[in-house]
Motif scaffolding. Structure first.
Motif, short mmCIF file in Angstrom:
data_model
loop_
_atom_site.label_atom_id
_atom_site.label_comp_id
_atom_site.label_asym_id
_atom_site.label_seq_id
_atom_site.Cartn_x
_atom_site.Cartn_y
_atom_site.Cartn_z
N LEU A 41 0.83 -1.21 0.00
CA LEU A 41 0.00 0.00 0.00
C LEU A 41 0.86 1.26 0.00
N GLY A 42 1.97 1.23 0.72
CA GLY A 42 2.87 2.37 0.73
C GLY A 42 3.48 2.66 -0.63
N ILE A 43 3.58 1.63 -1.47
CA ILE A 43 4.14 1.81 -2.81
C ILE A 43 3.08 2.31 -3.79
N VAL A 44 1.88 1.73 -3.75
CA VAL A 44 0.88 2.04 -4.78
C VAL A 44 -0.05 3.20 -4.44
N LEU A 45 -0.25 3.51 -3.17
CA LEU A 45 -1.22 4.55 -2.83
C LEU A 45 -0.83 5.96 -3.27
N PRO A 46 0.44 6.38 -3.20
CA PRO A 46 0.72 7.74 -3.67
C PRO A 46 0.34 7.97 -5.14
N GLY A 47 0.64 7.02 -5.99
CA GLY A 47 0.24 7.15 -7.40
C GLY A 47 -1.26 7.13 -7.58
N ALA A 48 -1.94 6.29 -6.79
CA ALA A 48 -3.39 6.22 -6.88
C ALA A 48 -4.04 7.53 -6.44
#
Length: 108
Positions: A41-48
């Motif tokens: 989640l820490g990897i994908v949430l900023p882009g989302a």
């Protein structure tokens, strides 16, 4: 709203804030490894979140009327350029926002 209801509301807000601030430390203590899902989640949430903000910001833009969406397009280009240059999300968002606001206020 009566004074009693106001006190209850403020108390519940304070309680919710304290719980939300301390809950991560209770769920993920230092002596245990962080679950893989949380790392994911820490990897994908900023882009989302970035994508969600773009959809929200561009939902009302009409390319057939007014400025044809040029201030928005220029603001996005500035945001992307600064992000590729400096790799700092807050700086790139700020630069794009300032650019867009200046264009809307003084140019278009």
């Amino acid at each position: 709203m009566s004074f009693k209801h106001q006190l209850i509301t403020v108390g519940l807000i304070i309680l919710a804030t304290v719980i939300m601030r301390f809950l991560p430390f209770v769920l993920f203590p230092d002596n245990k490894p962080t679950p893989r899902f949380i790392h994911y989640l820490g990897i994908v949430l900023p882009g989302a979140v970035f994508g969600l903000l773009m959809v929200y910001a561009l939902k009302g833009v009409s390319i057939l009327g007014g400025s044809h969406g040029l201030p928005e397009l220029i603001g996005i280009a500035v945001t992307a350029a600064v992000h590729l240059w400096k790799k700092q999300m807050l700086l790139s968002i700020s630069a794009g926002t300032v650019c867009y606001m200046l264009l809307v206020q003084f140019v278009f």
